[in-house]
Design a protein around this motif. Structure first.
Motif, PDB file in Angstrom:
ATOM      1  N   PRO A  24       0.836  -1.204   0.000  1.00  0.00           N
ATOM      2  CA  PRO A  24       0.000   0.000   0.000  1.00  0.00           C
ATOM      3  C   PRO A  24       0.874   1.259   0.000  1.00  0.00           C
ATOM      4  N   SER A  25       0.306   2.324  -0.501  1.00  0.00           N
ATOM      5  CA  SER A  25       1.029   3.588  -0.462  1.00  0.00           C
ATOM      6  C   SER A  25       1.257   3.986   0.996  1.00  0.00           C
ATOM      7  N   ARG A  26       2.258   4.790   1.215  1.00  0.00           N
ATOM      8  CA  ARG A  26       2.605   5.340   2.525  1.00  0.00           C
ATOM      9  C   ARG A  26       3.262   4.344   3.487  1.00  0.00           C
ATOM     10  N   LEU A  27       3.614   3.147   3.018  1.00  0.00           N
ATOM     11  CA  LEU A  27       4.304   2.189   3.872  1.00  0.00           C
ATOM     12  C   LEU A  27       5.731   1.994   3.379  1.00  0.00           C
ATOM     13  N   TYR A  28       6.645   1.733   4.320  1.00  0.00           N
ATOM     14  CA  TYR A  28       8.036   1.481   3.949  1.00  0.00           C
ATOM     15  C   TYR A  28       8.203   0.076   3.392  1.00  0.00           C
ATOM     16  N   LEU A  29       7.565  -0.903   4.045  1.00  0.00           N
ATOM     17  CA  LEU A  29       7.711  -2.316   3.707  1.00  0.00           C
ATOM     18  C   LEU A  29       6.356  -3.011   3.792  1.00  0.00           C
ATOM     19  N   CYS A  30       6.271  -4.222   3.238  1.00  0.00           N
ATOM     20  CA  CYS A  30       5.051  -5.012   3.401  1.00  0.00           C
ATOM     21  C   CYS A  30       4.980  -5.486   4.853  1.00  0.00           C
ATOM     22  N   GLY A  31       3.841  -5.974   5.253  1.00  0.00           N
ATOM     23  CA  GLY A  31       3.646  -6.412   6.637  1.00  0.00           C
ATOM     24  C   GLY A  31       4.592  -7.524   7.058  1.00  0.00           C
ATOM     25  N   ASP A  32       4.848  -8.476   6.170  1.00  0.00           N
ATOM     26  CA  ASP A  32       5.745  -9.585   6.508  1.00  0.00           C
ATOM     27  C   ASP A  32       7.174  -9.094   6.755  1.00  0.00           C
ATOM     28  N   CYS A  33       7.658  -8.229   5.901  1.00  0.00           N
ATOM     29  CA  CYS A  33       9.010  -7.693   6.085  1.00  0.00           C
ATOM     30  C   CYS A  33       9.074  -6.787   7.314  1.00  0.00           C
ATOM     31  N   TRP A  34       8.043  -5.983   7.529  1.00  0.00           N
ATOM     32  CA  TRP A  34       7.999  -5.097   8.700  1.00  0.00           C
ATOM     33  C   TRP A  34       8.064  -5.914   9.987  1.00  0.00           C
ATOM     34  N   ASP A  35       7.364  -7.057  10.015  1.00  0.00           N
ATOM     35  CA  ASP A  35       7.356  -7.899  11.209  1.00  0.00           C
ATOM     36  C   ASP A  35       8.715  -8.532  11.489  1.00  0.00           C
ATOM     37  N   GLN A  36       9.577  -8.632  10.493  1.00  0.00           N
ATOM     38  CA  GLN A  36      10.910  -9.205  10.692  1.00  0.00           C
ATOM     39  C   GLN A  36      11.857  -8.226  11.384  1.00  0.00           C
ATOM     40  N   LEU A  37      11.544  -6.936  11.328  1.00  0.00           N
ATOM     41  CA  LEU A  37      12.406  -5.934  11.961  1.00  0.00           C
ATOM     42  C   LEU A  37      12.325  -6.038  13.475  1.00  0.00           C
ATOM     43  N   PRO A  38      13.430  -5.802  14.178  1.00  0.00           N
ATOM     44  CA  PRO A  38      13.387  -5.767  15.638  1.00  0.00           C
ATOM     45  C   PRO A  38      12.454  -4.642  16.120  1.00  0.00           C
ATOM     46  N   PRO A  39      11.798  -4.834  17.258  1.00  0.00           N
ATOM     47  CA  PRO A  39      10.867  -3.814  17.772  1.00  0.00           C
ATOM     48  C   PRO A  39      11.477  -2.420  17.910  1.00  0.00           C
ATOM     49  N   ALA A  40      12.715  -2.324  18.367  1.00  0.00           N
ATOM     50  CA  ALA A  40      13.349  -1.004  18.532  1.00  0.00           C
ATOM     51  C   ALA A  40      13.529  -0.321  17.170  1.00  0.00           C
ATOM     52  N   THR A  41      13.836  -1.084  16.153  1.00  0.00           N
ATOM     53  CA  THR A  41      13.987  -0.527  14.811  1.00  0.00           C
ATOM     54  C   THR A  41      12.653  -0.040  14.278  1.00  0.00           C
ATOM     55  N   ARG A  42      11.591  -0.819  14.506  1.00  0.00           N
ATOM     56  CA  ARG A  42      10.253  -0.389  14.057  1.00  0.00           C
ATOM     57  C   ARG A  42       9.854   0.910  14.743  1.00  0.00           C
ATOM     58  N   ARG A  43      10.125   1.010  16.051  1.00  0.00           N
ATOM     59  CA  ARG A  43       9.793   2.250  16.774  1.00  0.00           C
ATOM     60  C   ARG A  43      10.574   3.433  16.200  1.00  0.00           C
ATOM     61  N   ALA A  44      11.853   3.222  15.910  1.00  0.00           N
ATOM     62  CA  ALA A  44      12.679   4.303  15.366  1.00  0.00           C
ATOM     63  C   ALA A  44      12.155   4.735  13.996  1.00  0.00           C
ATOM     64  N   LEU A  45      11.766   3.783  13.154  1.00  0.00           N
ATOM     65  CA  LEU A  45      11.268   4.120  11.820  1.00  0.00           C
ATOM     66  C   LEU A  45       9.901   4.799  11.869  1.00  0.00           C
ATOM     67  N   ASN A  46       9.140   4.579  12.919  1.00  0.00           N
ATOM     68  CA  ASN A  46       7.825   5.210  13.065  1.00  0.00           C
ATOM     69  C   ASN A  46       7.905   6.651  13.555  1.00  0.00           C
ATOM     70  N   ARG A  47       9.045   7.067  14.097  1.00  0.00           N
ATOM     71  CA  ARG A  47       9.185   8.437  14.599  1.00  0.00           C
ATOM     72  C   ARG A  47       9.141   9.431  13.460  1.00  0.00           C
ATOM     73  N   ARG A  48       8.456  10.529  13.667  1.00  0.00           N
ATOM     74  CA  ARG A  48       8.371  11.603  12.677  1.00  0.00           C
ATOM     75  C   ARG A  48       9.095  12.828  13.224  1.00  0.00           C
ATOM     76  N   ASP A  49      10.327  12.981  12.796  1.00  0.00           N
ATOM     77  CA  ASP A  49      11.122  14.131  13.217  1.00  0.00           C
ATOM     78  C   ASP A  49      12.090  14.485  12.094  1.00  0.00           C
ATOM     79  N   ASP A  50      13.048  15.336  12.384  1.00  0.00           N
ATOM     80  CA  ASP A  50      13.957  15.786  11.328  1.00  0.00           C
ATOM     81  C   ASP A  50      14.950  14.709  10.884  1.00  0.00           C
ATOM     82  N   GLN A  51      15.030  13.597  11.581  1.00  0.00           N
ATOM     83  CA  GLN A  51      15.924  12.500  11.210  1.00  0.00           C
ATOM     84  C   GLN A  51      15.201  11.339  10.518  1.00  0.00           C
TER      85      GLN A  51
END
Length: 76
Positions: A24-51
């Motif tokens: 789907p639009s607006r997603l970085y990865l599909c659900g299966d690939c997203w679930d493979q990421l470590p939880p801390a990485t998913r949290r970091a990628l979900n942050r909306r800031d200047d980085q």
């Protein structure tokens, strides 16, 4: 009208960078690939800031290198 050309959640046919399935639009990865990421990485990628864009670039570089998603560490 909000100026969007496609509604939220519409499948664009853009492939997931990790497995090449359409996502789907607006997603970085599909659900299966997203679930493979470590939880801390998913949290970091979900942050909306200047980085956020820098973190996304790190994700793309990591995937392009062919390493397993479960080993990816991205910090805020």
């Amino acid at each position: 009208m909000t100026g969007r050309t496609t509604p939220r959640g519409v499948y664009t046919g853009r492939p997931c960078r990790g497995c090449r399935t359409p996502i789907p639009s607006r997603l970085y990865l599909c659900g299966d690939c997203w679930d493979q990421l470590p939880p801390a990485t998913r949290r970091a990628l979900n942050r909306r800031d200047d980085q956020a864009l820098a973190r996304l670039r790190r994700l793309h570089d990591y995937i392009d290198s062919g390493r397993p998603l479960a080993d990816l560490e991205i910090t805020p």
